[in-house]
Scaffold this motif. Structure first.
Motif, mmCIF file in Angstrom:
data_model
loop_
_atom_site.group_PDB
_atom_site.id
_atom_site.type_symbol
_atom_site.label_atom_id
_atom_site.label_comp_id
_atom_site.label_asym_id
_atom_site.label_seq_id
_atom_site.Cartn_x
_atom_site.Cartn_y
_atom_site.Cartn_z
ATOM 1 N N THR A 47 0.812 -1.214 0.000
ATOM 2 C CA THR A 47 0.000 0.000 0.000
ATOM 3 C C THR A 47 0.846 1.266 0.000
ATOM 4 O OG1 THR A 47 -0.130 -0.004 2.425
ATOM 5 C CG2 THR A 47 -1.907 -1.123 1.223
ATOM 6 N N ALA A 48 2.160 1.127 0.054
ATOM 7 C CA ALA A 48 3.043 2.295 0.115
ATOM 8 C C ALA A 48 2.900 3.148 -1.139
ATOM 9 C CB ALA A 48 4.499 1.855 0.282
ATOM 10 N N THR A 49 3.147 4.439 -0.974
ATOM 11 C CA THR A 49 3.076 5.371 -2.094
ATOM 12 C C THR A 49 4.282 6.299 -2.051
ATOM 13 O OG1 THR A 49 1.797 6.943 -0.786
ATOM 14 C CG2 THR A 49 0.547 5.405 -2.146
ATOM 15 N N SER A 63 15.990 2.164 -8.646
ATOM 16 C CA SER A 63 15.570 3.558 -8.668
ATOM 17 C C SER A 63 14.272 3.698 -9.434
ATOM 18 C CB SER A 63 16.650 4.417 -9.332
ATOM 19 O OG SER A 63 16.194 5.744 -9.506
ATOM 20 N N ARG A 64 13.482 4.674 -9.067
ATOM 21 C CA ARG A 64 12.227 4.967 -9.756
ATOM 22 C C ARG A 64 12.501 5.544 -11.146
ATOM 23 N NH1 ARG A 64 6.914 6.404 -8.103
ATOM 24 N NH2 ARG A 64 7.489 6.124 -5.952
ATOM 25 N N THR A 105 5.571 5.128 -12.463
ATOM 26 C CA THR A 105 4.414 5.351 -11.594
ATOM 27 C C THR A 105 4.573 4.488 -10.342
ATOM 28 O OG1 THR A 105 3.145 3.554 -12.567
ATOM 29 C CG2 THR A 105 2.921 5.737 -13.594
ATOM 30 N N ASP A 106 3.759 4.746 -9.343
ATOM 31 C CA ASP A 106 3.841 3.967 -8.109
ATOM 32 C C ASP A 106 3.613 2.481 -8.375
ATOM 33 O OD1 ASP A 106 4.480 6.105 -6.516
ATOM 34 O OD2 ASP A 106 2.490 6.315 -5.613
ATOM 35 N N GLU A 107 2.611 2.143 -9.198
ATOM 36 C CA GLU A 107 2.321 0.729 -9.466
ATOM 37 C C GLU A 107 3.470 0.059 -10.225
ATOM 38 O OE1 GLU A 107 -0.019 -1.292 -8.219
ATOM 39 O OE2 GLU A 107 -0.473 0.482 -7.042
ATOM 40 N N ALA A 108 4.010 0.735 -11.245
ATOM 41 C CA ALA A 108 5.124 0.164 -12.012
ATOM 42 C C ALA A 108 6.359 0.027 -11.117
ATOM 43 C CB ALA A 108 5.434 1.040 -13.218
#
Length: 189
Positions: A47-49, A63-64, A105-108
């Protein structure tokens, strides 16, 4: 605090002024809401964002922001990296390709974190690699690892991967590679 009164020593429990101050202070800085939000937005990876996922990314080592190699270049099938094109269809590679950065994105990014966490504990077996590939690409179609039996292995895609997906697969350290094994890529027809 749930019951801060248990922490007040006996000689001050009957002080109305002190107990009123502590009651007001407890009401104003109740940490339960903070801890509840922290558990949801940081601690629980499912559930983290935003910032919470950035922390998890640092923990597992990804890394994002991913550098994406875009564009196709003249190449030969031995390149085995899904960027080669046949003669007269693409320009020569001159050493500095077209790259841009993509902020996931957060999901990816969550999916990438799970894949990297699995890679960190992977035994390097074909079944382990197939499990990681399934997590990364199950929405687009089947992807699997083929052992060619000659110290090479091939990631076989049943779909044409995007530039971002190619960059994720080629991300250094994401997919474990057994020592001495050369990796190739192929789109099944």
């Amino acid at each position: 605090m749930i019951d801060y009164r248990q922490t007040v020593i006996t000689q001050y429990r009957d002080s109305l002024t002190l107990m009123r101050l502590l009651d007001d202070w407890n009401d104003d800085i109740d940490p339960r809401a903070f801890f509840s939000a922290w558990l949801v937005n940081v601690w629980n990876i499912e559930t983290a964002t935003g910032y919470g996922l950035d922390i998890w990314g640092r923990i597992v080592g990804v890394s994002r922001i991913i550098k994406i190699q875009s564009g196709k270049y003249l190449g030969f099938s031995e390149a085995d990296d899904l960027t080669e094109e046949p003669w007269n269809t693409a320009p020569w590679y001159v050493g500095n390709g077209n790259t841009n950065s993509s902020n996931l994105t957060d999901e990816a990014f969550r999916t990438l974190i799970f894949a990297k966490a699995l890679a960190n504990i992977s035994d390097g077996s074909i079944s382990s690699l197939n499990h990681i590939l399934t997590i990364l690409f199950s929405a687009d179609g089947p992807v699997y690892v083929r052992d060619n039996g000659d110290l090479t292995m091939t990631y076989v895609f049943s779909f044409a991967p995007s530039d971002l997906q190619i960059s994720i697969v080629e991300l250094d350290g994401l997919l474990p590679t057994p020592a001495g094994v050369t990796v190739g890529y192929e789109v099944a027809s």
